[in-house]
Design a protein around this motif. Structure first.
Motif, PDB file in Angstrom:
ATOM      1  N   LYS A   1      40.134  76.539  56.656  1.00  0.00           N
ATOM      2  CA  LYS A   1      40.960  77.894  55.663  1.00  0.00           C
ATOM      3  C   LYS A   1      41.563  77.318  54.026  1.00  0.00           C
ATOM      4  CE  LYS A   1      43.271  76.607  59.455  1.00  0.00           C
ATOM      5  NZ  LYS A   1      43.912  76.139  60.244  1.00  0.00           N
ATOM      6  N   GLU A   2      41.599  77.729  53.303  1.00  0.00           N
ATOM      7  CA  GLU A   2      41.893  78.075  51.732  1.00  0.00           C
ATOM      8  C   GLU A   2      42.914  76.897  51.830  1.00  0.00           C
ATOM      9  OE1 GLU A   2      43.190  80.174  47.669  1.00  0.00           O
ATOM     10  OE2 GLU A   2      41.897  80.981  49.441  1.00  0.00           O
ATOM     11  N   GLN A   3      42.768  75.463  51.443  1.00  0.00           N
ATOM     12  CA  GLN A   3      43.556  73.828  51.741  1.00  0.00           C
ATOM     13  C   GLN A   3      44.745  74.749  50.688  1.00  0.00           C
ATOM     14  OE1 GLN A   3      41.030  72.458  49.100  1.00  0.00           O
ATOM     15  NE2 GLN A   3      40.190  71.421  50.510  1.00  0.00           N
ATOM     16  N   GLY A   4      46.174  74.689  51.762  1.00  0.00           N
ATOM     17  CA  GLY A   4      47.849  74.931  50.848  1.00  0.00           C
ATOM     18  C   GLY A   4      47.704  73.775  49.783  1.00  0.00           C
ATOM     19  N   LEU A   5      49.079  74.703  49.551  1.00  0.00           N
ATOM     20  CA  LEU A   5      49.272  73.364  48.076  1.00  0.00           C
ATOM     21  C   LEU A   5      50.212  72.587  49.016  1.00  0.00           C
ATOM     22  CD1 LEU A   5      50.172  76.137  45.751  1.00  0.00           C
ATOM     23  CD2 LEU A   5      48.229  74.920  45.432  1.00  0.00           C
TER      24      LEU A   5
ATOM     25  N   ILE B   1      31.677  77.321  47.634  1.00  0.00           N
ATOM     26  CA  ILE B   1      32.223  78.041  47.885  1.00  0.00           C
ATOM     27  C   ILE B   1      33.586  77.505  47.515  1.00  0.00           C
ATOM     28  CG2 ILE B   1      33.355  78.740  49.696  1.00  0.00           C
ATOM     29  CD1 ILE B   1      30.816  79.100  51.240  1.00  0.00           C
ATOM     30  N   ASP B   2      34.514  76.069  47.618  1.00  0.00           N
ATOM     31  CA  ASP B   2      35.333  75.575  47.323  1.00  0.00           C
ATOM     32  C   ASP B   2      35.829  75.887  45.570  1.00  0.00           C
ATOM     33  OD1 ASP B   2      36.106  74.502  49.059  1.00  0.00           O
ATOM     34  OD2 ASP B   2      35.183  72.431  48.889  1.00  0.00           O
TER      35      ASP B   2
ATOM     36  N   LEU C   1      39.250  64.066  43.803  1.00  0.00           N
ATOM     37  CA  LEU C   1      39.689  64.651  42.758  1.00  0.00           C
ATOM     38  C   LEU C   1      38.252  64.921  42.164  1.00  0.00           C
ATOM     39  CD1 LEU C   1      42.996  63.332  41.572  1.00  0.00           C
ATOM     40  CD2 LEU C   1      42.667  64.867  43.441  1.00  0.00           C
ATOM     41  N   GLU C   2      38.524  66.003  41.196  1.00  0.00           N
ATOM     42  CA  GLU C   2      37.330  66.598  40.317  1.00  0.00           C
ATOM     43  C   GLU C   2      38.445  66.964  39.116  1.00  0.00           C
ATOM     44  OE1 GLU C   2      34.695  69.243  41.913  1.00  0.00           O
ATOM     45  OE2 GLU C   2      34.561  67.849  43.925  1.00  0.00           O
ATOM     46  N   ASP C   3      37.916  66.289  37.924  1.00  0.00           N
ATOM     47  CA  ASP C   3      38.729  66.640  36.971  1.00  0.00           C
ATOM     48  C   ASP C   3      37.420  68.222  36.010  1.00  0.00           C
ATOM     49  OD1 ASP C   3      40.307  65.540  37.331  1.00  0.00           O
ATOM     50  OD2 ASP C   3      38.894  63.667  35.816  1.00  0.00           O
TER      51      ASP C   3
ATOM     52  N   TRP D   1      40.851  69.545  44.338  1.00  0.00           N
ATOM     53  CA  TRP D   1      40.683  68.468  44.796  1.00  0.00           C
ATOM     54  C   TRP D   1      40.275  69.037  46.108  1.00  0.00           C
ATOM     55  CZ3 TRP D   1      43.870  68.298  49.491  1.00  0.00           C
ATOM     56  CH2 TRP D   1      45.085  70.034  49.596  1.00  0.00           C
ATOM     57  N   ARG D   2      39.660  68.161  46.816  1.00  0.00           N
ATOM     58  CA  ARG D   2      38.941  68.322  49.372  1.00  0.00           C
ATOM     59  C   ARG D   2      39.350  67.447  49.284  1.00  0.00           C
ATOM     60  NH1 ARG D   2      33.237  66.620  48.748  1.00  0.00           N
ATOM     61  NH2 ARG D   2      33.131  65.953  46.076  1.00  0.00           N
ATOM     62  N   ARG D   3      39.149  67.307  50.431  1.00  0.00           N
ATOM     63  CA  ARG D   3      39.828  66.579  51.568  1.00  0.00           C
ATOM     64  C   ARG D   3      37.769  65.701  52.224  1.00  0.00           C
ATOM     65  NH1 ARG D   3      44.788  65.874  52.993  1.00  0.00           N
ATOM     66  NH2 ARG D   3      45.779  68.225  52.945  1.00  0.00           N
ATOM     67  N   GLU D   4      38.296  64.919  52.416  1.00  0.00           N
ATOM     68  CA  GLU D   4      37.102  63.593  52.749  1.00  0.00           C
ATOM     69  C   GLU D   4      36.275  63.378  51.766  1.00  0.00           C
ATOM     70  OE1 GLU D   4      33.505  63.436  55.398  1.00  0.00           O
ATOM     71  OE2 GLU D   4      35.330  64.445  56.392  1.00  0.00           O
TER      72      GLU D   4
END
Length: 464
Positions: A411-415, A321-322, A452-454, A461-464
């Motif tokens: 929620k969609e990650q805000g900038l 989903i991300d 981080l993912e390139d 990027w994602r949390r956790e």
RNA sequence: GGCGCCAUAGCCAAGUGGUAAGGCAGAGGCCUGCAAAGCCUUUAUCCCCCGGUUCAAAUCCGGGUGGCGCCUCCA
């Protein structure tokens, strides 16, 4: 949809009393403590049932009670030096916290036993008048022999139940199987006035009364844990049907147990984990994932290892989903044939087929995983993809998520300015082949829980 | 004693008459500056055992073995 009906022992097509509507009564918690994951299973399962029926277009009235007066409530309140009412308030609040975390939507009504004392007394009076209940010195018992169909839910012949009855039963009762509908007040117990003196309701009567009040004489579905079949649900049937003269519930659904080391989890055995405690180690949705990964009628064994498996499974879906969300923010591209073909695959039909079959959530989840793999295979090429595709599947996930109460809630990650600045800085370093600096920034963010993912489309990027 | 449920790969788990879904973990490969994520390949000639029915059974029937539950507060 088809439902396995404990009453008949077969799977039956669900046909509601009123077309387009469904009434459900689910036995709720006794609010004397935090609830454990064994208690959580029916809450999660029948919340899923409700969600699915609503998804199918039914207008669902879902009633789940709070038992806020019984022996355990009184004991605990005395031990803590507070009133039973205070204890109830406290653990109803705690229930709501855990329930919300687990994605269990609040019921249409959450009636409490202590708020229905007059109605309870009235039902008991009716039973006494009709000869189905009798008073002995301030206690009132239900006369099981008077109800020919007693035992029809548990499929136990009445004689055999008697044979297994324990010693130590109240000798004053007419029959060992008779059960209390009203209990005379004992020293230090909360009590209400009644035609039989000060006392309090028995456990079973509250459900009969509240189901009746909020859903009518006959309800569509009554559900709860398997251990409630006898005597609780059997007694509810006896009380309600003798009082109202019509069937109490058309469908009875019962979930299997949660085991620990293959033994039933229970408060009394002491082999339990509260939802609150598990939540310290695993996110609430992981518990829900764990519950839905097996059929609700099968027993499931609980362990940390299985929770880890559930966690990894759930992350697989969340990651997909991300990625779709990330792609949607990025560059659009014309719809390709492959994308078109994938969008035409009917995952929804398979999902519904699984859910229609007595709420087969394990099978329904396998459809979600199939979809995840197909999407990943297609978008694995690092190319930009059509926003039409990402929209389509994000919507698909939303549908499944709405029914299962799982994944995609984030929620969609805000900038985030600071994070973006650091990512930007790292990109500069990478461009200059200063990998030491790039890795330093990546580690720095990792310490803050930012992974981080390139990707060819940019840094995700994602949390956790 | 009465009633009932379950037994599928290292772990979890669908499938219940037509020739073994899915997830986790493992191994190899691809991708990557390295990672991460993901993809591909691989992991049960077979579904506790023994009989039977059938053209065909993990799926039905009978008998074993093992595990669990309800009959008491319990989700």
């Amino acid at each position: 949809m088809k439902i396995f009906n404990t009453l008949t022992g077969t799977k039956e097509e669900f046909v509601p009393i009123t077309p387009g509507k469904a009434s459900i009564y689910a036995c709720g918690p006794t609010v004397y403590d935090y609830f454990h994951i064994g208690n959580a299973r029916p809450f999660i399962i029948f919340d899923t049932l409700r969600r699915y029926l609503e998804y199918q277009g039914y207008q669902v009235t879902f009633v789940q009670n709070f038992t806020d007066i019984d022996d355990k409530m009184i004991q605990r309140a005395n031990r803590e030096g507070i009133t039973v009412a205070e204890l109830g308030e406290r653990f109803i609040a705690e229930y709501k916290k855990d329930a919300e975390g687990l994605g269990i939507r609040p019921a249409s009504v959450h009636p409490r036993a202590t708020e229905h004392i007059p109605q309870i007394i009235q039902m008991i009076q009716t039973l006494v008048e009709k000869g189905y209940a009798y008073e002995i010195d301030g206690d009132v018992y239900f006369r099981t022999k008077q109800f020919q169909e007693y035992g029809k839910l548990s499929h136990q012949p009445l004689e055999e139940l008697e044979a297994g009855a324990r010693i130590g039963v109240d000798e004053r009762k007419e029959d060992a199987m008779d059960f209390a509908v009203w209990k005379k007040q004992k020293e230090g117990e909360p009590a209400w006035e009644s035609p039989w003196g000060m006392g309090r309701p028995g456990w079973h009567i509250e459900c009969s009364v509240m189901a009746n009040q909020y859903l009518g004489h006959t309800i569509d579905i009554h559900c709860g844990g398997r251990d409630l079949i006898f005597p609780h649900h059997e007694n509810e049937i006896a009380q309600s049907e003798c009082c109202n003269g019509v069937p109490f519930a058309h469908y009875w659904m019962h979930n299997g147990y949660i085991n620990i080391d293959h033994k039933k989890m229970s408060k009394s055995a002491g082999n339990f984990f509260t939802v609150r405690d598990i939540a310290k180690e695993f996110d609430y949705p992981v518990m829900r994932m764990f519950m839905l990964s097996a059929h609700y009628r099968s027993p499931i064994n609980f362990s940390k290892e299985l929770m880890s498996q559930a966690k990894a499974s759930l992350e697989r879906i969340e990651t997909c989903i991300d990625t779709l969300t990330f792609l949607r923010r990025g560059q659009d591209a014309p719809l390709t044939q492959e994308e078109q073909a994938l969008m035409e695959k009917d995952y929804t039909a398979r999902f519904e087929q699984a859910m229609d079959d007595d709420l087969n959530t394990a099978d329904a989840l396998s459809v979600v995983f199939d979809m995840v793999r197909d999407i990943n295979t297609l978008i694995n090429d690092g190319q930009p993809h059509s926003h039409q595709l990402t929209e389509h599947f994000l919507k698909e996930f939303e549908v499944f998520s709405g029914v299962l109460g799982l994944f995609g809630q984030k929620k969609e990650q805000g900038l985030d300015g600071e994070i973006d600045a650091l990512i930007q800085q790292r990109q500069e370093a990478r461009k200059a082949k200063n990998y030491q600096e790039a890795d330093r920034i990546r580690d720095l963010l990792k310490e803050q829980g930012i992974l981080l993912e390139d990707t060819p489309q940019g840094v995700k990027w994602r949390r956790e």
